[in-house]
Enzyme design. Structure first.
Site, PDB file in Angstrom:
ATOM      1  N   LYS A  13      32.832  76.551 116.598  1.00 43.79           N
ATOM      2  CA  LYS A  13      31.746  75.620 116.960  1.00 43.79           C
ATOM      3  C   LYS A  13      32.253  74.177 116.884  1.00 43.79           C
ATOM      4  O   LYS A  13      33.329  73.925 116.335  1.00 43.79           O
ATOM      5  CB  LYS A  13      30.560  75.832 116.026  1.00 43.79           C
ATOM      6  CG  LYS A  13      30.873  75.549 114.558  1.00 43.79           C
ATOM      7  CD  LYS A  13      29.761  75.991 113.635  1.00 43.79           C
ATOM      8  CE  LYS A  13      30.188  75.858 112.184  1.00 43.79           C
ATOM      9  NZ  LYS A  13      29.180  76.410 111.257  1.00 43.79           N
TER      10      LYS A  13
ATOM     11  N   TYR B 239      36.796  42.091 108.143  1.00 42.21           N
ATOM     12  CA  TYR B 239      35.353  41.820 108.061  1.00 42.21           C
ATOM     13  C   TYR B 239      34.876  41.872 106.613  1.00 42.21           C
ATOM     14  O   TYR B 239      35.252  42.764 105.845  1.00 42.21           O
ATOM     15  CB  TYR B 239      34.575  42.860 108.860  1.00 42.21           C
ATOM     16  CG  TYR B 239      34.716  42.724 110.356  1.00 42.21           C
ATOM     17  CD1 TYR B 239      34.293  41.556 111.003  1.00 42.21           C
ATOM     18  CD2 TYR B 239      35.256  43.749 111.105  1.00 42.21           C
ATOM     19  CE1 TYR B 239      34.411  41.435 112.382  1.00 42.21           C
ATOM     20  CE2 TYR B 239      35.377  43.633 112.491  1.00 42.21           C
ATOM     21  CZ  TYR B 239      34.946  42.473 113.122  1.00 42.21           C
ATOM     22  OH  TYR B 239      35.066  42.352 114.471  1.00 42.21           O
TER      23      TYR B 239
END
Ligand SMILES: *Cc1c(COP(=O)(O)O)cnc(C)c1O
Length: 355
Positions: A34, A251
């Site tokens: 999956k 940042y």
């Protein structure tokens, strides 16, 4: 070209399937593929795992793709039908749905498949996510056995804590005790359960994560389990900064240099699937040497400490996870799981396949 790349080893995946089989005893093995084979690519997984006895997926689309690729083995739909309209496709492609809810039984009753199909009946033995309550098993099993269009029933359950100290017995023992009456085939084991609890083998096992070379356990490494990493996320240094004491990086200026130091900027960010919340100190390999990330991960870049990597510069190879750096160690530092990191590999990252 931007130097980031995911190398995916089909040979390692095939090896890991052999490890799974060595734990499975007489049980047959569904390779769980999956989520695009946990980020590794469905087609690649199909080729590397061709020796599996079956494949387990989530959606009809994945199942149809596997059939189109020539898969002839059984295909299990782990969450079964999402609507009555899916029964016809299950019949056409000979898919084995999990039946876990009364609504699915009603759909089936009203529009049974024109050719009988194998079904997996999911019993909730304590996880309380999908499945019929264990206490109702007698009635439910009887109902499903007598549904039109059912060729055979396999009983199934799923464990909530197979990878933890609490283990599986609190779910397994009541499940086996109650299911004993029915004398039907059964399936319980995910990777953690398969690796740690031989008494969960049953008729079919359902390993996922271990096929991709990651350990489900916090206290046992993949290499201790004999598994080989399949995905290596690698890139290169594209800039080097010389920081003075007190200067911040990136940042938020989350990391500040304590002394003069060299910082490498790596072409890999959260838009590539690297976790944005990996803090300063997350392990990373530069030129094969273990060092750490610094400051906040940005969309397309992250920073690494080159204090102990005197020979590193522009173009030096960087491994974010994989060969030489278990994905579990990065996941632990970032407070997430290897499942999430592998599945999140971004579509923009070019994949290089190897044997
Ligand atoms: C995803 C899944 C598995 C595989 O679990 P791993 O921990 O990756 O081995 C097995 N069974 C079910 C029902 C699943 O949804």
């Amino acid at each position: 070209m931007r130097p980031i790349q995911a190398r995916i080893s089909l040979g390692a995946m095939a090896h890991n399937l052999r490890v799974a089989r060595s734990h499975a005893g007489a049980a047959r093995v569904f390779a769980v593929v999956k989520a695009n084979a946990y980020g590794h690519g469905l087609s690649r997984a199909r080729r590397a795992l061709a020796a599996a006895d079956g494949f387990a997926v989530l959606t009809l689309e994945e199942a149809a793709n596997l059939r189109q690729m020539g898969v002839e083995q059984p295909i299990l739909l782990l969450e079964g039908l999402f609507g009555a309209d899916e029964i016809a496709t299950c019949t056409e492609l000979d898919l084995w749905p999990v039946l876990h809810h009364a609504a699915q039984l009603d759909w089936w009753q009203r529009q049974p498949p024109v050719r009988p199909l194998q079904v997996f009946l999911k019993i909730d033995s304590g996880m309380h996510r999908l499945g019929f309550r264990l206490a109702d098993h007698a009635e439910i099993v009887t109902r499903v056995r007598h549904l039109p269009g059912v060729a055979g029933v396999t009983l199934m359950t799923h464990f909530a804590q197979a990878d933890e100290a609490s283990g599986v017995d609190w779910q397994l023992q009541p499940f086996l005790r109650e299911m004993d009456d029915h004398a039907l085939p059964w399936s319980c084991a995910n990777s953690a359960s398969l690796l740690r609890y031989p008494d969960t083998q049953g008729t079919w096992v359902r390993p996922g994560l271990m096929l991709y070379g990651a350990s489900p356990f916090a206290d046992v490494s993949a290499s201790q389990l004999g598994l080989q990493p399949v995905m290596t996320l690698q890139s290169e240094i594209i800039s080097v900064q010389a920081l003075q004491a007190g200067e911040g990086v990136g940042y938020g200026q989350l990391y500040r240099a304590e002394r003069e130091m060299r910082v490498g900027v790596v072409a890999c960010g959260y838009a590539d699937g690297y976790p944005r919340n990996a803090p300063t100190g997350t392990p990373v390999l530069v030129n094969g040497r273990l060092t750490r990330t610094l400051g906040r991960v940005s969309m397309d870049m992250l920073c690494v400490d080159l204090s102990e990597c005197a020979d590193a510069g522009i173009g030096s190879p960087v491994v974010l996870w994989g060969e030489g750096l278990p994905v579990e160690s990065v996941a632990a530092a970032a407070h997430t799981s290897s499942y999430e990191l592998l599945c999140a590999l971004a579509a923009r990252v070019p994949v290089q396949e190897s044997n």
